[in-house]
Design a protein around this motif. Structure first.
Motif, PDB file in Angstrom:
ATOM      1  N   VAL A 404       0.898  -1.100  -0.385  1.00  0.00           N
ATOM      2  CA  VAL A 404       0.560  -0.010   0.120  1.00  0.00           C
ATOM      3  C   VAL A 404       0.908   0.896  -0.201  1.00  0.00           C
ATOM      4  O   VAL A 404       1.604   0.988   0.770  1.00  0.00           O
ATOM      5  N   THR A 405       0.516   2.225  -0.985  1.00  0.00           N
ATOM      6  CA  THR A 405       1.583   3.212  -1.056  1.00  0.00           C
ATOM      7  C   THR A 405       1.045   4.470  -1.892  1.00  0.00           C
ATOM      8  O   THR A 405       0.108   4.554  -2.548  1.00  0.00           O
ATOM      9  N   ALA A 406       1.478   5.472  -0.614  1.00  0.00           N
ATOM     10  CA  ALA A 406       1.513   6.887  -1.434  1.00  0.00           C
ATOM     11  C   ALA A 406       2.015   8.142  -2.336  1.00  0.00           C
ATOM     12  O   ALA A 406       2.122   8.814  -2.590  1.00  0.00           O
ATOM     13  N   ASP A 407       3.203   6.563  -2.414  1.00  0.00           N
ATOM     14  CA  ASP A 407       4.761   7.263  -2.678  1.00  0.00           C
ATOM     15  C   ASP A 407       4.537   6.871  -4.305  1.00  0.00           C
ATOM     16  O   ASP A 407       6.108   5.613  -4.505  1.00  0.00           O
ATOM     17  N   TYR A 408       4.042   7.384  -5.319  1.00  0.00           N
ATOM     18  CA  TYR A 408       4.552   6.852  -6.358  1.00  0.00           C
ATOM     19  C   TYR A 408       4.128   8.255  -7.638  1.00  0.00           C
ATOM     20  O   TYR A 408       4.013   9.459  -6.910  1.00  0.00           O
ATOM     21  N   ASP A 409       4.789   8.598  -8.599  1.00  0.00           N
ATOM     22  CA  ASP A 409       4.778   9.364  -9.338  1.00  0.00           C
ATOM     23  C   ASP A 409       3.488   9.616 -10.069  1.00  0.00           C
ATOM     24  O   ASP A 409       2.938   8.139 -10.017  1.00  0.00           O
ATOM     25  N   ARG A 410       3.020  10.733  -9.438  1.00  0.00           N
ATOM     26  CA  ARG A 410       1.356  10.573 -10.021  1.00  0.00           C
ATOM     27  C   ARG A 410       1.054  10.194 -11.182  1.00  0.00           C
ATOM     28  O   ARG A 410      -0.120  10.013 -12.292  1.00  0.00           O
ATOM     29  N   GLN A 411       1.804  11.073 -12.043  1.00  0.00           N
ATOM     30  CA  GLN A 411       1.912  11.071 -13.816  1.00  0.00           C
ATOM     31  C   GLN A 411       2.362   9.518 -14.041  1.00  0.00           C
ATOM     32  O   GLN A 411       1.257   9.818 -15.421  1.00  0.00           O
ATOM     33  N   VAL A 412       1.888   8.705 -13.385  1.00  0.00           N
ATOM     34  CA  VAL A 412       2.284   6.942 -14.008  1.00  0.00           C
ATOM     35  C   VAL A 412       1.193   6.262 -13.690  1.00  0.00           C
ATOM     36  O   VAL A 412       0.533   5.937 -14.723  1.00  0.00           O
ATOM     37  N   LEU A 413       0.066   7.221 -12.679  1.00  0.00           N
ATOM     38  CA  LEU A 413      -1.239   6.820 -12.039  1.00  0.00           C
ATOM     39  C   LEU A 413      -2.031   7.599 -14.157  1.00  0.00           C
ATOM     40  O   LEU A 413      -3.126   6.889 -14.361  1.00  0.00           O
ATOM     41  N   VAL A 414      -2.137   8.876 -14.066  1.00  0.00           N
ATOM     42  CA  VAL A 414      -2.065   9.415 -14.752  1.00  0.00           C
ATOM     43  C   VAL A 414      -1.817   8.478 -16.321  1.00  0.00           C
ATOM     44  O   VAL A 414      -2.973   8.726 -17.584  1.00  0.00           O
ATOM     45  N   ASP A 415      -0.719   8.048 -17.266  1.00  0.00           N
ATOM     46  CA  ASP A 415      -0.067   7.620 -18.014  1.00  0.00           C
ATOM     47  C   ASP A 415      -1.810   5.981 -17.737  1.00  0.00           C
ATOM     48  O   ASP A 415      -1.395   5.658 -19.094  1.00  0.00           O
ATOM     49  N   THR A 416      -1.313   5.751 -16.559  1.00  0.00           N
ATOM     50  CA  THR A 416      -1.936   3.942 -16.685  1.00  0.00           C
ATOM     51  C   THR A 416      -3.727   4.302 -17.573  1.00  0.00           C
ATOM     52  O   THR A 416      -3.900   3.498 -17.752  1.00  0.00           O
ATOM     53  N   ILE A 417      -4.020   5.167 -16.297  1.00  0.00           N
ATOM     54  CA  ILE A 417      -5.449   5.541 -17.133  1.00  0.00           C
ATOM     55  C   ILE A 417      -5.823   5.854 -18.311  1.00  0.00           C
ATOM     56  O   ILE A 417      -6.072   4.807 -19.454  1.00  0.00           O
ATOM     57  N   GLU A 418      -4.417   6.884 -18.907  1.00  0.00           N
ATOM     58  CA  GLU A 418      -5.019   7.130 -20.141  1.00  0.00           C
ATOM     59  C   GLU A 418      -4.274   6.490 -21.261  1.00  0.00           C
ATOM     60  O   GLU A 418      -5.194   5.629 -22.401  1.00  0.00           O
ATOM     61  N   TYR A 419      -3.552   5.147 -20.601  1.00  0.00           N
ATOM     62  CA  TYR A 419      -3.184   3.525 -21.513  1.00  0.00           C
ATOM     63  C   TYR A 419      -4.238   3.027 -21.885  1.00  0.00           C
ATOM     64  O   TYR A 419      -4.714   2.713 -23.087  1.00  0.00           O
ATOM     65  N   TYR A 420      -5.196   3.371 -21.268  1.00  0.00           N
ATOM     66  CA  TYR A 420      -6.914   2.739 -21.253  1.00  0.00           C
ATOM     67  C   TYR A 420      -7.887   3.412 -22.123  1.00  0.00           C
ATOM     68  O   TYR A 420      -8.912   2.360 -23.503  1.00  0.00           O
ATOM     69  N   ARG A 421      -7.879   4.412 -21.978  1.00  0.00           N
ATOM     70  CA  ARG A 421      -8.425   4.968 -22.757  1.00  0.00           C
ATOM     71  C   ARG A 421      -7.913   4.345 -24.038  1.00  0.00           C
ATOM     72  O   ARG A 421      -8.872   4.710 -25.334  1.00  0.00           O
ATOM     73  N   LYS A 422      -6.871   4.665 -24.470  1.00  0.00           N
ATOM     74  CA  LYS A 422      -5.905   4.859 -25.837  1.00  0.00           C
ATOM     75  C   LYS A 422      -6.364   3.358 -26.548  1.00  0.00           C
ATOM     76  O   LYS A 422      -6.369   3.269 -27.824  1.00  0.00           O
ATOM     77  N   LEU A 423      -6.642   2.070 -25.402  1.00  0.00           N
ATOM     78  CA  LEU A 423      -7.006   0.786 -25.975  1.00  0.00           C
ATOM     79  C   LEU A 423      -8.360   1.115 -26.799  1.00  0.00           C
ATOM     80  O   LEU A 423      -8.943  -0.341 -27.406  1.00  0.00           O
ATOM     81  N   TYR A 424      -9.320   2.009 -26.358  1.00  0.00           N
ATOM     82  CA  TYR A 424     -10.646   1.832 -26.608  1.00  0.00           C
ATOM     83  C   TYR A 424     -10.577   1.966 -28.517  1.00  0.00           C
ATOM     84  O   TYR A 424     -11.568   1.195 -29.102  1.00  0.00           O
ATOM     85  N   ASP A 425      -9.846   2.502 -29.103  1.00  0.00           N
ATOM     86  CA  ASP A 425     -10.005   2.451 -30.068  1.00  0.00           C
ATOM     87  C   ASP A 425     -10.123   0.884 -31.184  1.00  0.00           C
ATOM     88  O   ASP A 425     -10.521   0.380 -31.720  1.00  0.00           O
ATOM     89  N   ALA A 426      -9.406   0.091 -30.054  1.00  0.00           N
ATOM     90  CA  ALA A 426      -9.553  -1.616 -30.746  1.00  0.00           C
ATOM     91  C   ALA A 426     -10.429  -2.483 -29.926  1.00  0.00           C
ATOM     92  O   ALA A 426      -9.677  -3.447 -30.243  1.00  0.00           O
ATOM     93  N   LEU A 427     -11.247  -1.889 -28.901  1.00  0.00           N
ATOM     94  CA  LEU A 427     -11.958  -2.281 -29.122  1.00  0.00           C
ATOM     95  C   LEU A 427     -13.292  -3.031 -29.134  1.00  0.00           C
ATOM     96  O   LEU A 427     -13.417  -2.121 -30.286  1.00  0.00           O
ATOM     97  N   PRO A 428     -14.066  -3.790 -29.018  1.00  0.00           N
ATOM     98  CA  PRO A 428     -15.049  -4.117 -29.824  1.00  0.00           C
ATOM     99  C   PRO A 428     -15.460  -3.017 -30.156  1.00  0.00           C
ATOM    100  O   PRO A 428     -16.246  -2.605 -28.842  1.00  0.00           O
ATOM    101  N   ARG A 429     -16.771  -2.630 -30.582  1.00  0.00           N
ATOM    102  CA  ARG A 429     -17.483  -1.207 -30.758  1.00  0.00           C
ATOM    103  C   ARG A 429     -18.724  -1.237 -29.919  1.00  0.00           C
ATOM    104  O   ARG A 429     -18.987  -0.895 -28.652  1.00  0.00           O
ATOM    105  N   ASP A 430     -19.290  -2.493 -29.635  1.00  0.00           N
ATOM    106  CA  ASP A 430     -19.973  -2.943 -28.463  1.00  0.00           C
ATOM    107  C   ASP A 430     -19.858  -3.050 -26.715  1.00  0.00           C
ATOM    108  O   ASP A 430     -20.253  -4.433 -26.457  1.00  0.00           O
ATOM    109  N   TYR A 431     -18.335  -2.703 -26.571  1.00  0.00           N
ATOM    110  CA  TYR A 431     -17.490  -3.742 -25.146  1.00  0.00           C
ATOM    111  C   TYR A 431     -18.401  -2.915 -24.002  1.00  0.00           C
ATOM    112  O   TYR A 431     -18.225  -3.867 -23.691  1.00  0.00           O
ATOM    113  N   GLU A 432     -19.126  -1.865 -24.228  1.00  0.00           N
ATOM    114  CA  GLU A 432     -20.006  -1.076 -23.244  1.00  0.00           C
ATOM    115  C   GLU A 432     -20.831  -2.439 -22.392  1.00  0.00           C
ATOM    116  O   GLU A 432     -20.278  -2.266 -21.063  1.00  0.00           O
ATOM    117  N   ARG A 433     -21.644  -2.024 -23.738  1.00  0.00           N
ATOM    118  CA  ARG A 433     -22.772  -2.443 -24.086  1.00  0.00           C
ATOM    119  C   ARG A 433     -22.103  -4.365 -23.162  1.00  0.00           C
ATOM    120  O   ARG A 433     -22.924  -5.242 -22.325  1.00  0.00           O
TER     121      ARG A 433
END
Lengths: 458, 458
Positions: A404-433
């Motif tokens: 358990v840690t709060a001692d990390y570079d916040r940018q890495v958290l942002v990058d991680t979330i953004e990474y998944y955002r960028k995967l969306y184009d590759a996801l099936p169109r009905d992914y959310e459903r």
């Protein structure tokens, strides 16, 4: 197929008395081997007993030794819903209130009501049926339960019985903890998730529009009575959600158990009784260890929240009830693994292993496209583990070891979330459903996403 | 005028550091004289310290050693509302939420807000102002406070500060106990009742339409900071309500203190600072003793509810907010004394003494005519002390000695309530409006009522 032996095992034989289970539990608590100490520096695995009574059904008992209370988890492989002897030892008063939801009620309510009605001394069994779904785990439902308690004039000797999954257990436990400043309650979990996680350890809660489980108490039940046969009526999606929490224990505590999960997910999905019971007992053992060491989450206990900070954000951000808790946790664990990789703890292969075992259990490993960076960060900022504005996260130092840690570079958290955002184009169109349970991105998709990410960060 | 000496007294001198108060408290907790043991069979009087710091205002400290937490009650004779040093030791985080009511806010809110804003490390002070009155001590207010906590994204290092009387303290403590499953809170009582009773001991609650304080928790504050000068802004009726709880300690624990009350009610009514401080400190000492021995009311603690079962019925039956809690308790204590007489414990003269000291403090000793036998019994039946349908009552074995019992002839309870019904004819017509504080029935009225009762029971 690898099933490690269970140890230590304590065999208890001979008596036919219904309440021997409780008596044996208290004998155990007074045992001279040091187990009875209420706190210890390094928690030992709780002792396990196997009962073979003639008078009632075979079951195993695992003890939870929380600082505030010691109580048993009883695992029944065959149904105990008709078995007065299973419930009677934990009912002290004349009045019982069963809280359940409309799905579970169809299967088990009448049998359990009849059984509790036949417990010695009980002269009234009230029933509160809530609608099924995480969206009803709120202050409104809590108030309705409390109204019923007050109108039935339940006194401090009553028992509230939570018959259902995590939602029912959490809100019933919360009601029990505040009605008359605390009355006894019993967990009767009917989902795998509740059996391995939410019914054990004494966290109670309701959700708040601002965040998941923001309001609640620490309050231990009198007993957890797990009727494993109820898993036969659980729908596949709920079963998978429970397996997510089973896998969690492997990730945070024991790489050997993770291997067992990898080998046995198909058996769990096929509802093999031996596999389910082993998974449930082993999970409860890990949880009982952690709770014995840190009941009120001052430290260690937070590791049980692997994937939960991301997952709670998904649950709240998509509106409670759209994703199941276990599904959101699965995706959260994949995200925590990915972030751990970016911080240099895990390898790419580790992350793939995490995603593979979750996907094998038909669990999603990608957040839905509606979850923007802003949405994630806003909900994560109201997580209970936030201290002084820093989001504390549960990450993996390696597979089988959480930190358990709060001692990390916040940018890495942002990058991680953004990474998944960028995967969306590759996801099936009905992914959310479809909640995107159904496949991992292909190598090509993944490489393309990484390339896009690298291009954009230059 | 008799003021017994306070003992033991511990004098602490020399340091000017603001947080010495907290440091001294923790030194005290580690003292080798055995006081630091968290549980003991027979509770000792908590140790009292007198501080004379140059750096901040003179105050006395009384420690409450509840099993779940040890914390100080600090009595300031001169106002501490501007004194950062009084509050800073108990504020650990960056965010503070003050909960108060619109009456108290007029006098103290801006000063306290400014003081808390200047505590080291604090960067936001939010305020929640509720309307003044017992009728707002409900789930709705609780929800509103929790909404504010969530919207302000308070984390577990925050502090909730209850600035006000019993209503504010009870609902704020409840909110603190369930927000994020428990955050720190500080009691800043501004009524005599809160200083001597409700702010001390960790009972939190809201009312339910079915009964008083039916929903709540046991949850101890970080500290109770009693600014005795706030009693100067308290209205007379509220002051009298507090005196009812002071007198209660004499009735249940100490006939000598009851004598002190009888001699000193006029000084208390005149707001003599020395008398008020003595009454408050002595009352807190009795309460701390009882709480140390039985935090969660498994036994002894119930004696603190002398008059409360009758009183809660009056509060609920007349609609919360019509009678003040202390007024209802005063009448309840008179009724408990009358019932104790009927059971052979007290003499007629004892009952008159109880009524006389309460009446001297301008407190009512007769329930209002709207309280029928049926209303009393219905509300008393939902009291938290009810077990298996039996209403447990706190009665007096003698003046200075209470007993909790469900072992009495129910007809005596019925007769006691009926007796007061029969007194109504002798009461002034505007009794209900005036709350009937103002006089005892005359000898003739009392004799006539007794005669009527005897006639009707033949």
């Amino acid at each position: 197929m690898f099933i490690p032996p269970l140890a230590p095992v304590y065999r208890h034989k001979g008596s036919t008395l219904a309440h021997d289970c409780a008596a044996a539990t208290s004998r155990l608590a007074a045992a001279p081997d040091g187990f009875a100490r209420r706190r210890r520096a390094t928690p030992r695995a709780p002792l396990r007993m196997r009962h073979k009574h003639h008078g009632h059904r075979e079951h195993t008992v695992l003890e939870v030794r929380a600082p505030s209370k010691t109580y048993p988890i009883l695992f029944y492989e065959k149904t105990c819903m008709n078995d007065v002897a299973a419930f009677a030892p934990f009912i002290k008063g004349r009045a019982v209130l069963i809280v359940t939801n409309d799905t579970v009620a169809t299967f088990y309510l009448e049998r359990l009501r009849h059984t509790l009605d036949n417990c010695p001394g009980v002269d009234s069994v009230e029933v509160f049926v809530m609608p099924d779904g995480e969206e009803y785990k709120n202050m409104r439902t809590l108030n309705a339960i409390l109204d019923m308690c007050a109108q039935a004039r339940l006194d401090r000797q009553c028992a509230l019985v939570a018959l259902g999954g995590g939602v029912v257990g959490d809100v019933t436990g919360f009601a029990a903890s505040v009605y008359l400043r605390g009355v006894p309650f019993i967990q009767v979990p009917t989902t795998l998730l509740a059996m391995v996680d939410s019914a054990v350890g004494g966290k109670t809660a309701v959700n708040h529009p601002m965040g998941k489980n923001l309001i609640g108490t620490f309050y231990q039940p009198e007993a957890v009575i797990a009727d494993m046969s109820t898993l036969n009526t659980l729908d596949d999606r709920q079963l998978s959600a429970g397996i997510a929490e089973v896998i969690k224990y492997g990730l945070i505590r024991d790489a050997t158990f993770l291997e067992w999960c990898e080998a046995n997910v198909p058996r769990l999905m096929a509802r093999d009784p031996a596999a389910l019971r082993y998974a449930a007992e082993q999970s409860c053992r890990y949880k009982a260890d952690v709770v014995a060491a840190d009941e009120r989450e001052n430290g260690l206990r937070a590791i049980l929240n692997l994937g939960h900070t991301f997952g709670h954000a998904i649950e709240a951000g998509t509106g409670y009830g759209s994703w199941l808790h276990g599904e959101a946790v699965a995706t959260g664990m994949a995200m925590a693994a990915e972030m751990s990789r970016r911080l240099g703890h895990l390898t790419e292969a580790d992350v793939r292993r995490v995603e593979a075992v979750l996907t094998e259990a038909n669990l999603p490993v990608r957040p839905p496209p509606s979850m923007t960076l802003e949405t994630f960060l806003a909900y994560m900022a109201s997580d209970k583990k936030v201290v002084r504005g820093k989001i504390r996260l549960v990450l993996l130092e390696r597979l089988g070891q959480a930190v358990v840690t709060a001692d990390y570079d916040r940018q890495v958290l942002v990058d991680t979330i953004e990474y998944y955002r960028k995967l969306y184009d590759a996801l099936p169109r009905d992914y959310e459903r479809r909640l995107a349970h159904l496949r991992l991105p292909t190598e090509g998709e993944r490489d393309a996403a990484v390339a896009r990410e690298e291009a954009s960060s230059e």
